[in-house]
Design an enzyme around this catalytic site. Structure first.
Site, PDB file in Angstrom:
ATOM      1  CD  GLU A 193      -2.589   1.207   2.695  1.00 17.85           C
ATOM      2  OE1 GLU A 193      -3.544   1.992   2.788  1.00 17.85           O
ATOM      3  OE2 GLU A 193      -2.288   0.388   3.600  1.00 17.85           O
TER       4      GLU A 193
ATOM      5  CE  LYS B 119      -7.342   2.073   2.957  1.00 23.56           C
ATOM      6  NZ  LYS B 119      -6.159   2.417   3.792  1.00 23.56           N
TER       7      LYS B 119
ATOM      8  CB  CYS C 229      -5.033  -1.220   4.296  1.00 19.90           C
ATOM      9  SG  CYS C 229      -4.244  -1.215   5.933  1.00 19.90           S
TER      10      CYS C 229
END
Length: 314
Positions: free
Chosen positions: A45, A134, A168
């Protein structure tokens, strides 16, 4: 289903807050992945320019400061605009390697300038073929990263298999995971900044729940890796700020390699797709275990899986 695919996950340290040097590091790891025979390589990430763990951007509710804006400017200037020349060096390295790459970046909007935590997908010829942003930045990440929507819940139908993933703590969102499963994801990518032991349980659960191969990649970062100008802001941090924990797991929950702790490294594994097929005998969350007579599922704006037409590499 006798297909075998060799994959790799990179656990490495970027040149924090330095996009030029970090791109050089990315290219070096791409070359290492190629030499190791990888057909798909995953980076952590926000590898470009870094995951700014420990920094506050001098912000509290109701107040910002000029110092915080200067830190933001530093991070913003070193984030990646995918329309810039920076992308060309990455693409050329991938083309030379002849393998697919998924790269975690902080992406700068061309218009407006907002930042997104993004996962960029590159084909074997170096072409940018997909992008996921995200959906929900976590905690103070919300201060530096904008939210995305279903339009970037991307899956790619490739010769290696159907590839997709989440970033994540998106992986803690059951419906986001289901959006990947509903597209038949076979190789599930989970770039992260979470180096807790509990993260391993999450990755294992996703492999078993989705009956998919899971590739999880994290950075290894020490406090001394930060630029000198930010050292005073990290006084409460231990020397190892992010210990890693990258891992590759099979659809039956078998740890194929890793987790890797407290060092940089390239983890590789051969994915045996016959294992993926056999895993569906007793559980298939979008097949015989789905119960559509009881449950309904829909995602706003999620695109259809992109069929990747892989061109020959010169």
């Amino acid at each position: 289903m006798q297909k075998i695919v060799k994959v790799g996950v990179v656990q490495a340290t970027p040149a924090l807050f330095d996009i030029v040097k970090t791109i050089e590091i990315v290219c070096d790891w791409i070359e290492k992945g190629s030499k190791a025979g990888c057909e798909l390589l995953l980076f952590p990430e926000s590898f470009i320019p870094c995951y700014p763990r420990g920094l506050t951007f001098d912000a509290v509710i109701g107040r910002r400061t000029e110092h915080g804006r200067e830190v933001w400017l530093d991070y913003w200037q070193n984030s990646l605009d995918i329309s810039s020349e920076h992308i060309n060096k990455i693409s050329q390295a991938i083309k030379n390697a002849g393998m697919m790459v998924a790269l975690g970046v902080t992406e700068k909007e061309t218009l407006g300038g907002s930042l997104h935590c993004s996962l960029l997908y590159f084909g074997k010829d170096g072409t940018l073929i997909g992008k996921h942003r995200k959906l929900k930045p976590t905690g103070l990440e919300r201060y530096i990263w904008a939210e995305s929507d279903g339009s970037t819940l991307t899956t790619l139908d490739t010769s290696l298999g159907r590839i997709g993933g989440l970033i994540c703590w998106e992986n803690y969102m059951p419906l986001a995971r289901m959006s990947m499963y509903m597209k038949g994801v076979e190789i599930y990518l989970a770039p992260t900044a979470d180096s807790r032991e509990s993260w391993q349980a999450t990755m294992l659960h996703i492999a078993l729940e989705g009956r998919c191969f899971v590739l999880a990649s994290n950075q290894f970062v020490k406090k001394s890796d930060y630029p000198e100008r930010y050292q005073h802001e990290l006084t409460g941090e231990a020397e190892i700020i992010c210990a890693g924990g990258s891992v590759i797991i099979s659809p039956m929950g078998e740890i194929l390699t890793g987790p890797l702790w407290n060092q940089e490294g390239l983890l590789t594994a051969e994915l045996d797709f016959s294992v993926l097929a056999k895993s569906k005998m007793d559980f298939d969350c979008i097949g015989h275990y789905a119960r559509p007579d009881v449950f309904e599922f829909s995602v706003n704006k999620q695109p259809e899986s992109v069929r990747v037409n892989e061109r020959a590499i010169n």
